[in-house]
Write an enzyme that holds these catalytic residues in place. Structure first.
Site, PDB file in Angstrom:
ATOM      1  N   HIS A 184       4.853   0.068  -0.360  1.00  0.00           N
ATOM      2  CA  HIS A 184       5.642  -0.866   0.430  1.00  0.00           C
ATOM      3  C   HIS A 184       4.690  -1.923   0.955  1.00  0.00           C
ATOM      4  O   HIS A 184       3.468  -1.740   0.939  1.00  0.00           O
ATOM      5  CB  HIS A 184       6.354  -0.138   1.580  1.00  0.00           C
ATOM      6  CG  HIS A 184       5.411   0.416   2.595  1.00  0.00           C
ATOM      7  ND1 HIS A 184       4.680   1.568   2.369  1.00  0.00           N
ATOM      8  CD2 HIS A 184       5.050  -0.025   3.821  1.00  0.00           C
ATOM      9  CE1 HIS A 184       3.918   1.806   3.431  1.00  0.00           C
ATOM     10  NE2 HIS A 184       4.118   0.855   4.317  1.00  0.00           N
TER      11      HIS A 184
ATOM     12  N   ASP B 272      -4.772 -10.660  -0.441  1.00  0.00           N
ATOM     13  CA  ASP B 272      -3.448 -11.278  -0.443  1.00  0.00           C
ATOM     14  C   ASP B 272      -2.701 -11.029  -1.750  1.00  0.00           C
ATOM     15  O   ASP B 272      -3.246 -11.219  -2.842  1.00  0.00           O
ATOM     16  CB  ASP B 272      -3.579 -12.788  -0.203  1.00  0.00           C
ATOM     17  CG  ASP B 272      -2.252 -13.438   0.137  1.00  0.00           C
ATOM     18  OD1 ASP B 272      -1.419 -12.796   0.815  1.00  0.00           O
ATOM     19  OD2 ASP B 272      -2.049 -14.595  -0.274  1.00  0.00           O
ATOM     20  N   HIS B 273      -1.454 -10.596  -1.612  1.00  0.00           N
ATOM     21  CA  HIS B 273      -0.555 -10.315  -2.728  1.00  0.00           C
ATOM     22  C   HIS B 273      -1.140  -9.295  -3.705  1.00  0.00           C
ATOM     23  O   HIS B 273      -1.051  -9.440  -4.917  1.00  0.00           O
ATOM     24  CB  HIS B 273      -0.135 -11.613  -3.437  1.00  0.00           C
ATOM     25  CG  HIS B 273       0.809 -12.403  -2.606  1.00  0.00           C
ATOM     26  ND1 HIS B 273       0.370 -13.285  -1.642  1.00  0.00           N
ATOM     27  CD2 HIS B 273       2.161 -12.419  -2.554  1.00  0.00           C
ATOM     28  CE1 HIS B 273       1.419 -13.823  -1.051  1.00  0.00           C
ATOM     29  NE2 HIS B 273       2.520 -13.316  -1.571  1.00  0.00           N
TER      30      HIS B 273
ATOM     31  N   HIS C 207       0.843  -1.192   0.000  1.00  0.00           N
ATOM     32  CA  HIS C 207       0.000   0.000   0.000  1.00  0.00           C
ATOM     33  C   HIS C 207       0.880   1.245   0.000  1.00  0.00           C
ATOM     34  O   HIS C 207       2.087   1.180   0.172  1.00  0.00           O
ATOM     35  CB  HIS C 207      -0.951   0.019   1.199  1.00  0.00           C
ATOM     36  CG  HIS C 207      -0.281   0.060   2.530  1.00  0.00           C
ATOM     37  ND1 HIS C 207      -0.985   0.118   3.697  1.00  0.00           N
ATOM     38  CD2 HIS C 207       1.018   0.046   2.905  1.00  0.00           C
ATOM     39  CE1 HIS C 207      -0.151   0.155   4.724  1.00  0.00           C
ATOM     40  NE2 HIS C 207       1.063   0.107   4.262  1.00  0.00           N
TER      41      HIS C 207
ATOM     42  N   HIS D 172       3.479  -5.336   3.661  1.00  0.00           N
ATOM     43  CA  HIS D 172       3.424  -5.887   5.018  1.00  0.00           C
ATOM     44  C   HIS D 172       2.927  -7.319   4.967  1.00  0.00           C
ATOM     45  O   HIS D 172       2.175  -7.702   4.081  1.00  0.00           O
ATOM     46  CB  HIS D 172       2.460  -5.084   5.896  1.00  0.00           C
ATOM     47  CG  HIS D 172       2.885  -3.680   6.124  1.00  0.00           C
ATOM     48  ND1 HIS D 172       3.878  -3.330   6.999  1.00  0.00           N
ATOM     49  CD2 HIS D 172       2.457  -2.526   5.569  1.00  0.00           C
ATOM     50  CE1 HIS D 172       4.041  -2.030   6.986  1.00  0.00           C
ATOM     51  NE2 HIS D 172       3.186  -1.506   6.119  1.00  0.00           N
TER      52      HIS D 172
ATOM     53  N   CYS E  55       6.103   5.632   4.181  1.00  0.00           N
ATOM     54  CA  CYS E  55       4.831   5.060   3.724  1.00  0.00           C
ATOM     55  C   CYS E  55       4.283   5.773   2.491  1.00  0.00           C
ATOM     56  O   CYS E  55       3.289   5.341   1.916  1.00  0.00           O
ATOM     57  CB  CYS E  55       3.796   5.104   4.844  1.00  0.00           C
ATOM     58  SG  CYS E  55       4.218   4.067   6.241  1.00  0.00           S
TER      59      CYS E  55
ATOM     60  N   GLU F  56      -0.312  -5.005  11.470  1.00  0.00           N
ATOM     61  CA  GLU F  56       0.476  -4.609  10.314  1.00  0.00           C
ATOM     62  C   GLU F  56       1.912  -5.091  10.483  1.00  0.00           C
ATOM     63  O   GLU F  56       2.596  -5.407   9.512  1.00  0.00           O
ATOM     64  CB  GLU F  56       0.455  -3.091  10.153  1.00  0.00           C
ATOM     65  CG  GLU F  56       1.206  -2.610   8.930  1.00  0.00           C
ATOM     66  CD  GLU F  56       1.142  -1.106   8.776  1.00  0.00           C
ATOM     67  OE1 GLU F  56       0.101  -0.612   8.329  1.00  0.00           O
ATOM     68  OE2 GLU F  56       2.132  -0.441   9.113  1.00  0.00           O
TER      69      GLU F  56
END
Length: 147
Positions: free
Chosen positions: A44, A84-85, A19, A46, A38, A131
């Site tokens: 980046h 996811d991903h 994000h 998580h 960020c 996170e």
């Protein structure tokens, strides 16, 4: 069991997502000042951990608050399969204009799963989204009240 008492059950799932925090109404300098790393242009990522707690009465018929296969199916469809991903800002419409902060993600996940986990004898109690090992957000629904 003779007396009915509420029991909390919690399930945990993981997903990885990228994000970027950015306010398009601000200057590049202001975004950098507020969001720091960020705000990198390509985002980046998580490795998120999500805990979902359901509260309800243990049913005499099953001995469970809610069948975990139902909880697992909801979490797979509404969380893992969707997030996811993914690069959240780039791939999901709801995050194109909203910052996918841990706080906003926790509320969004609640809104997606609460209706699907509602039963006569059970309901969603809490969403806790990690996170990182040192940062998490909790959401307890519209009342915004912790236990």
């Amino acid at each position: 069991m003779s007396k009915s008492r509420p029991v909390h059950i919690t399930r945990r799932v993981s997903f990885c997502a990228a994000h970027r925090y950015h306010n398009p109404e601000w200057s590049a300098e202001r975004n950098q000042e507020v969001f720091g790393a960020c705000n990198r242009p390509h985002g980046h990522g998580h490795n998120y951990e999500l805990e979902v707690t359901v509260v309800g009465e243990v049913t005499a018929e099953t001995g469970m608050v809610l069948n975990l296969t139902e909880v697992d199916a909801v979490l797979q469809q509404e969380v893992v399969d969707r997030l996811d991903h993914r690069h959240l800002n780039e791939e999901l419409p709801e995050w194109k204009k909203n910052n996918p902060t841990t706080e906003n993600l926790a509320v969004s996940i609640w809104e997606r799963i609460a209706p699907r986990l509602q039963r006569e004898h059970a309901r969603l109690h809490r969403v806790r989204l990690y996170e990182s090992p040192t940062l998490f957000a909790e959401f307890y629904g519209e009342n915004n009240v912790s236990p």
